[in-house]
Each structure stands twice: as C-alpha cells, then as structure tokens.
Scaffold this active site. Structure first.
Site, PDB file in Angstrom:
ATOM      1  N   PHE A  91      12.754  -5.490  -7.008  1.00 37.06           N
ATOM      2  CA  PHE A  91      11.873  -5.338  -7.644  1.00 37.06           C
ATOM      3  C   PHE A  91      10.651  -6.417  -7.926  1.00 37.06           C
ATOM      4  CE2 PHE A  91      13.293  -1.313  -9.503  1.00 37.06           C
ATOM      5  CZ  PHE A  91      12.146  -0.321  -9.290  1.00 37.06           C
TER       6      PHE A  91
ATOM      7  N   GLU B  69       1.528   5.990  -8.548  1.00 40.97           N
ATOM      8  CA  GLU B  69       1.695   5.969  -6.846  1.00 40.97           C
ATOM      9  C   GLU B  69       1.505   7.498  -7.043  1.00 40.97           C
ATOM     10  OE1 GLU B  69       3.513   4.587  -4.081  1.00 40.97           O
ATOM     11  OE2 GLU B  69       2.983   2.775  -5.572  1.00 40.97           O
TER      12      GLU B  69
ATOM     13  N   TYR C  35       7.418   9.087  -3.136  1.00 34.42           N
ATOM     14  CA  TYR C  35       8.042   8.264  -4.447  1.00 34.42           C
ATOM     15  C   TYR C  35       6.628   9.183  -4.811  1.00 34.42           C
ATOM     16  CZ  TYR C  35       7.778   6.223  -8.346  1.00 34.42           C
ATOM     17  OH  TYR C  35       7.836   6.185 -10.221  1.00 34.42           O
TER      18      TYR C  35
ATOM     19  N   SER D 241       3.539   8.332 -12.707  1.00 36.09           N
ATOM     20  CA  SER D 241       3.194   6.979 -11.813  1.00 36.09           C
ATOM     21  C   SER D 241       1.301   6.587 -10.882  1.00 36.09           C
ATOM     22  CB  SER D 241       4.169   6.769 -11.135  1.00 36.09           C
ATOM     23  OG  SER D 241       4.054   5.709 -10.004  1.00 36.09           O
TER      24      SER D 241
HETATM   25  N1  GDD Z   1      10.013  -4.689  -4.243  1.00 35.16           N
HETATM   26  C1  GDD Z   1       9.252  -5.870  -3.779  1.00 35.16           C
HETATM   27  N2  GDD Z   1      10.161  -6.213  -2.094  1.00 35.16           N
HETATM   28  N3  GDD Z   1       8.134  -5.604  -2.808  1.00 35.16           N
HETATM   29  C2  GDD Z   1       7.500  -6.440  -2.208  1.00 35.16           C
HETATM   30  C3  GDD Z   1       8.313  -7.409  -2.168  1.00 35.16           C
HETATM   31  C4  GDD Z   1       9.386  -7.757  -2.157  1.00 35.16           C
HETATM   32  O1  GDD Z   1      10.382  -8.258  -1.349  1.00 35.16           O
HETATM   33  N4  GDD Z   1       6.915  -8.039  -1.104  1.00 35.16           N
HETATM   34  C5  GDD Z   1       5.769  -7.683  -1.243  1.00 35.16           C
HETATM   35  N5  GDD Z   1       6.296  -6.440  -2.307  1.00 35.16           N
HETATM   36  C6  GDD Z   1       5.013  -5.646  -2.771  1.00 35.16           C
HETATM   37  C7  GDD Z   1       5.440  -4.099  -2.594  1.00 35.16           C
HETATM   38  O2  GDD Z   1       5.194  -4.381  -0.568  1.00 35.16           O
HETATM   39  C8  GDD Z   1       4.143  -3.407  -3.597  1.00 35.16           C
HETATM   40  O3  GDD Z   1       3.100  -3.936  -2.572  1.00 35.16           O
HETATM   41  C9  GDD Z   1       4.514  -4.508  -4.734  1.00 35.16           C
HETATM   42  O4  GDD Z   1       5.220  -5.849  -4.381  1.00 35.16           O
HETATM   43  C10 GDD Z   1       5.081  -4.262  -5.513  1.00 35.16           C
HETATM   44  O5  GDD Z   1       6.395  -3.239  -5.387  1.00 35.16           O
HETATM   45  P1  GDD Z   1       7.117  -3.347  -6.690  1.00 35.16           P
HETATM   46  O6  GDD Z   1       7.406  -4.179  -7.690  1.00 35.16           O
HETATM   47  O7  GDD Z   1       8.468  -3.240  -6.013  1.00 35.16           O
HETATM   48  O8  GDD Z   1       6.448  -2.245  -7.560  1.00 35.16           O
HETATM   49  P2  GDD Z   1       5.594  -1.003  -6.708  1.00 35.16           P
HETATM   50  O9  GDD Z   1       4.565  -1.207  -6.999  1.00 35.16           O
HETATM   51  O10 GDD Z   1       5.918  -0.001  -5.208  1.00 35.16           O
HETATM   52  O11 GDD Z   1       6.707   0.654  -8.226  1.00 35.16           O
HETATM   53  C11 GDD Z   1       6.253  -0.187  -9.138  1.00 35.16           C
HETATM   54  O12 GDD Z   1       5.762   0.681 -10.480  1.00 35.16           O
HETATM   55  C12 GDD Z   1       5.282   1.943  -9.446  1.00 35.16           C
HETATM   56  C13 GDD Z   1       3.532   2.315 -10.710  1.00 35.16           C
HETATM   57  O13 GDD Z   1       2.798   1.853  -9.986  1.00 35.16           O
HETATM   58  C14 GDD Z   1       8.116   0.852  -9.842  1.00 35.16           C
HETATM   59  O14 GDD Z   1       8.305   0.894 -11.115  1.00 35.16           O
HETATM   60  C15 GDD Z   1       7.420   2.471  -9.543  1.00 35.16           C
HETATM   61  O15 GDD Z   1       8.727   3.327 -10.229  1.00 35.16           O
HETATM   62  C16 GDD Z   1       6.285   2.743 -10.532  1.00 35.16           C
HETATM   63  O16 GDD Z   1       5.907   4.032 -10.551  1.00 35.16           O
END
Ligand code: GDD
Length: 324
Positions: A193, A132, A154, A130
């Site tokens: 997500f 991350e 994570y 990832s």
């Molecule tokens: N989930 C979520 N919910 N995220 C929010 C929200 C909310 O209400 N509001 C803002 N965000 C912001 C998070 O703080 C983050 O900066 C961004 O939106 C994306 O969040 P997610 O969609 O939860 O994805 P992620 O970036 O944390 O992680 C995903 O991508 C990674 C690859 O970069 C996941 O799929 C991971 O498993 C994956 O490795």
C-alpha cells in the site's frame, strides 16, 4: 465476558482490534488462513503472553472460502460479536485477480452472513466496507447516502458485500453494520500500500540500502486516517441500540505527493533526487477524489479521529527506520 470473532485478525485492523477488545475484557477468537504464519507479525506480542494466548485469545484455522471450517470455528467460539475484516484488499491487484477478489471479498462476506444468520443465537455482525464503493462519486464529500458507483473489481466486490449486509439487516433481522472505511494507515499497513511503500523506501534510501522509489500516479488523492482511530469506530458501531451504516473518514484530502514530501523531509532528504513515476504502476481505473463526511459517526457514536495524517506518516517513517 463478551466473546468476539474476527476474520482477518492477522492484518493491520484485525490485530489492533484484537488488542482493543482484549483491553475491554473480551474473549477474542480469530480465524487465520491454513498455511499462514498464524499472526507472527502483528500478534506475536499477544501470542507470547501466557496470560492471554489460549486464555482469552484463540486462533482458529479457517479460510473465508471454506464454509465448513468457518462454521466449526463459529460454533466453537459462540461469539456475541463478529467482525468481518478479511478480504483481498489490494485495489490494484484486484485488476489482475478479478475472480479471486470477488470470491474472497464479495462471496466471502455473503458466506459469513449466511453462517451467522443460522447460528442458534445470531451474533452482531460488522462488515468492513470501503470508500471504494463510491468509485467515481457524483457528490463530495461522500456519506452514507451517497449512491454507490464502483469503478474497480475490488470496489465492486465490496459493494456486493455492503449491499448484502444491508439485505440481511432488513430482511433477516440481523444486527448487521457496515463501516464504510476510508483509507487508514499505520506501521502495520501491508507493504504494497502506498503509505507503507513510501515510508519503507525512505528509510531504506536513508540507510543506503535502496537507490530510488518508483510509484504510480502521485497526483492521486485520498482521505487518509489512522488505523487505531478507525478500529475504535469499528467497535463502537456494534455497541449501539440499533444497527446502521457509518462512514469513517477524516474529511481531509491529501495527494500521494504529500506523503512523498513529508516522508523524505522527515529524514532530511530531497525527494526529487529519488522518486520516479512509472506508467506500469498506474491503475486501469483509480478513484480520483474519495473524501468522506464522518458527521454521522461523530454524532451517533461520539467517534472522533485523534491522530493526524502528519503524525501517522511521521510514526510510519520512524517505525521503518527502527526496523532497519
Ligand atoms: N499501492 C500503490 N502503490 N498505490 C499507489 C502507488 C504505488 O506505487 N503510486 C500511486 N498510488 C496511488 C494509488 O493509485 C491510489 O490512488 C493511492 O495511491 C492509494 O493506493 P493504496 O495505498 O494501494 O490504497 P487504495 O486507496 O487503493 O485502497 C486502500 O484503501 C481502501 C479504502 O478506501 C485499501 O486499504 C483498500 O482495501 C481500502 O478499502
């Protein structure tokens, strides 16, 4: 006929990968968690097809924390290729479930590497790493040479799995590949997500079932691609002469706010009337600007993302409207 084994086959990437491999005439085996729905959501069409289910698609009950069950499943499947996609994949939740995340996402990867290494004919191994792992990176965009610097539990667990994959490649001669996957979305994305959360809410607000949408930090930026494109890259990663690591990304940054505006605009609503930021939904730490450089995957694998950010969000909004 090649045989593949997929952990996490019930999820977004696992189900798209199963479809791709079946279309490429593989026999596909997948591990499902005991007590799970058995792929009712995304695998239902494949399971309903008598020419596919139990003919070229097989599901095995095996939790990634259960080495014995995994070993049995791997011995039965005798795969040529293993795609390890299963993990506790929600970054926000990893702050609440630190140990569980490290056990599933970090140790789960090591457990599988060790099992695979000891098989009589070790298969090729793909680890879904990832962006991350870069956390708070010193260089932008990030590529395969960017130093890791995770800032979330994570990200830290994924870094452990990524490094172990490299160690098993270098020291045990395993054909082990890390795909360093930046965010990738689709209508099959989990509901917690941010892309799916926004698109679901927009459809619910449009049809009068929901009044508002609360989000965390809408200024957060990510490099969002499309899951079907990334799954093609995952497969290509294992079809090479030698094992290596590849970044899969679009190279373009967007804000959460951009998703909000696109999704509300798609249904003709003014987002300002419905969206509220909630401090509780902000993460204790959140990478600010993860953006990838996929030049190596393009050059070596001939991989090219084909579906744009705008198309992906439009597709997701339409899917939610249809579901309602
Ligand atoms: N989930 C979520 N919910 N995220 C929010 C929200 C909310 O209400 N509001 C803002 N965000 C912001 C998070 O703080 C983050 O900066 C961004 O939106 C994306 O969040 P997610 O969609 O939860 O994805 P992620 O970036 O944390 O992680 C995903 O991508 C990674 C690859 O970069 C996941 O799929 C991971 O498993 C994956 O490795």
């Amino acid at each position: 006929m090649k045989r593949a084994f997929i952990t996490g086959i019930e999820g977004q990437d696992g189900s798209y990968l199963a479809e791709l491999l079946l279309a490429n005439h593989y026999e596909v085996h997948g591990s499902i968690r005991p007590g799970s729905s058995g792929g009712e959501k995304h695998l239902s069409a494949l399971k309903a097809d008598p020419k596919i289910f139990q003919k070229t698609l097989f599901l095995h009950q095996a939790d990634v924390e259960d080495a014995n069950a995994l070993r049995t499943a791997l011995e039965q499947a005798a795969p040529d290729e293993v795609y390890h996609l299963a993990s506790q994949s929600h970054v926000g939740q990893s702050f609440e479930k630190v140990e569980e995340t490290c056990r599933i996402t970090g140790m789960g990867t090591l457990r599988l590497l060790e099992l695979v290494r000891k098989l009589p004919q070790p298969p090729r191994f793909f680890h879904a790493s990832s962006s991350e792992i870069f956390g708070s990176p010193e260089q932008s965009p990030q590529d395969e040479t960017t130093p890791v610097n995770p800032i979330t539990p994570y990200g830290s667990a994924k870094t452990f799995g990524t490094q172990m994959t490299r160690i098993y490649r270098r020291n045990f001669g395993l054909f082990a590949v890390n795909g360093i996957l930046f965010n990738h979305e689709s209508p099959r994305r989990g509901e917690n997500f941010v892309t799916r959360k926004i698109c679901r809410a927009v459809a619910a607000i449009k049809s009068g079932k929901q009044k508002e949408l609360t989000l965390g930090d809408t200024s957060a930026q990510r490099d969002w691609g499309n899951a079907r494109d990334y799954v093609r890259g995952i497969w290509l990663g294992l079809q090479q002469q030698t094992p290596d690591d590849y970044v899969f990304a679009t190279g373009r940054l967007h804000r959460v706010q951009d998703i909000v505006e696109l999704a509300f605009e798609a249904v003709g609503l003014d987002w300002q009337k419905y969206v509220r930021q909630e401090k509780q939904l902000f993460r204790p730490a959140d990478p600010r600007q993860l953006v990838g450089n996929p030049a190596k995957a393009k050059r070596i694998l001939g991989w090219e993302p084909q579906i744009s950010f705008e198309q992906t969000i439009a597709e997701m909004v339409q899917a939610e409207l249809k579901a309602i």
